[in-house]
Motif scaffolding. Structure first.
Motif, PDB file in Angstrom:
ATOM      1  N   VAL A 110       0.891  -1.164   0.000  1.00  0.00           N
ATOM      2  CA  VAL A 110       0.000   0.000   0.000  1.00  0.00           C
ATOM      3  C   VAL A 110       0.929   1.212   0.000  1.00  0.00           C
ATOM      4  O   VAL A 110       2.104   1.093   0.351  1.00  0.00           O
ATOM      5  N   PRO A 111       0.446   2.379  -0.405  1.00  0.00           N
ATOM      6  CA  PRO A 111       1.347   3.537  -0.519  1.00  0.00           C
ATOM      7  C   PRO A 111       2.161   3.850   0.725  1.00  0.00           C
ATOM      8  O   PRO A 111       3.352   4.165   0.621  1.00  0.00           O
ATOM      9  N   SER A 112       1.580   3.762   1.919  1.00  0.00           N
ATOM     10  CA  SER A 112       2.347   4.087   3.129  1.00  0.00           C
ATOM     11  C   SER A 112       3.499   3.108   3.338  1.00  0.00           C
ATOM     12  O   SER A 112       4.581   3.501   3.773  1.00  0.00           O
ATOM     13  N   GLU A 113       3.297   1.819   3.014  1.00  0.00           N
ATOM     14  CA  GLU A 113       4.383   0.840   3.109  1.00  0.00           C
ATOM     15  C   GLU A 113       5.454   1.112   2.060  1.00  0.00           C
ATOM     16  O   GLU A 113       6.641   0.967   2.323  1.00  0.00           O
ATOM     17  N   MET A 114       5.018   1.492   0.847  1.00  0.00           N
ATOM     18  CA  MET A 114       5.966   1.731  -0.225  1.00  0.00           C
ATOM     19  C   MET A 114       6.834   2.955   0.056  1.00  0.00           C
ATOM     20  O   MET A 114       8.018   2.968  -0.256  1.00  0.00           O
ATOM     21  N   VAL A 115       6.253   3.988   0.662  1.00  0.00           N
ATOM     22  CA  VAL A 115       7.021   5.185   0.996  1.00  0.00           C
ATOM     23  C   VAL A 115       7.979   4.891   2.153  1.00  0.00           C
ATOM     24  O   VAL A 115       9.132   5.303   2.125  1.00  0.00           O
ATOM     25  N   ALA A 116       7.509   4.153   3.158  1.00  0.00           N
ATOM     26  CA  ALA A 116       8.336   3.856   4.333  1.00  0.00           C
ATOM     27  C   ALA A 116       9.468   2.880   4.015  1.00  0.00           C
ATOM     28  O   ALA A 116      10.577   3.024   4.514  1.00  0.00           O
ATOM     29  N   ASN A 117       9.190   1.880   3.191  1.00  0.00           N
ATOM     30  CA  ASN A 117      10.175   0.847   2.879  1.00  0.00           C
ATOM     31  C   ASN A 117      10.071   0.496   1.395  1.00  0.00           C
ATOM     32  O   ASN A 117       9.488  -0.530   1.044  1.00  0.00           O
ATOM     33  N   PRO A 118      10.602   1.347   0.508  1.00  0.00           N
ATOM     34  CA  PRO A 118      10.417   1.129  -0.931  1.00  0.00           C
ATOM     35  C   PRO A 118      11.141  -0.126  -1.422  1.00  0.00           C
ATOM     36  O   PRO A 118      12.192  -0.492  -0.896  1.00  0.00           O
ATOM     37  N   PRO A 119      10.552  -0.796  -2.428  1.00  0.00           N
ATOM     38  CA  PRO A 119      11.225  -1.955  -3.005  1.00  0.00           C
ATOM     39  C   PRO A 119      12.428  -1.519  -3.837  1.00  0.00           C
ATOM     40  O   PRO A 119      12.565  -0.344  -4.184  1.00  0.00           O
ATOM     41  N   GLU A 120      13.284  -2.459  -4.158  1.00  0.00           N
ATOM     42  CA  GLU A 120      14.428  -2.167  -5.024  1.00  0.00           C
ATOM     43  C   GLU A 120      13.915  -1.719  -6.390  1.00  0.00           C
ATOM     44  O   GLU A 120      12.930  -2.276  -6.889  1.00  0.00           O
TER      45      GLU A 120
END
Length: 153
Positions: free
Chosen positions: A42-52
């Motif tokens: 979800v966007p908050s997870e992606m901003v906090a811990n972005p994938p490679e």
């Protein structure tokens, strides 16, 4: 012609070989599927811990109102997906699903670019539980029931 092993030992050797082959097949399948798995963010997870950058992932959230822009080429769209806590810019080139609109749910499959934009390969539009197909939208309740009965025969 004798192999020098008793029948009991031959069965044990065959069972050991079969188990080894099954384990090898399982490991091979797991290794092959490893590259096919895509994680859901979800966007908050992606901003906090972005994938490679370049890693295949899925991004799910709501298309933010006022963020949908079509590029001059006519097939590339840019929009923002949010979850109330964070926002992620998304770029997609292709045919947009019919249910894709601002304020609707979306799951985008793709990769994160180095510049922080999510490059989507596929868009899956989500609808709410009150979804009604366009064909049934202007019908009365009786007409809807008749249409449903007609298609279920």
């Amino acid at each position: 012609m004798s192999t020098g092993l008793k029948a009991k030992h031959q069965r044990l050797v065959l069972i050991a070989i079969a188990v080894a082959v099954l384990i090898a097949a399982g490991l091979l399948a797991a290794w092959a599927l490893r590259s096919q798995a895509s994680y859901f963010y979800v966007p908050s997870e992606m901003v906090a811990n972005p994938p490679e950058p370049g890693q295949a992932v899925r991004l799910g959230g709501m298309v933010q109102a006022g963020s949908l822009k079509t590029a001059p080429d006519g097939i590339t769209i840019n929009f923002v997906v949010g979850d109330g806590d964070a926002r992620v810019p998304v770029r997609y080139s292709g045919i947009v699903p019919d249910l894709f609109t601002e304020g609707s749910g979306v799951v985008a499959e793709g990769r994160m670019d180095a510049d922080g934009t999510f490059a989507a390969d596929t868009l899956l539009a989500k609808h709410d539980e009150n979804y009604v197909p366009r064909e049934l939208h202007d019908m009365t309740e009786a007409q809807k029931r008749a249409a449903v009965e007609e298609t279920s025969k």
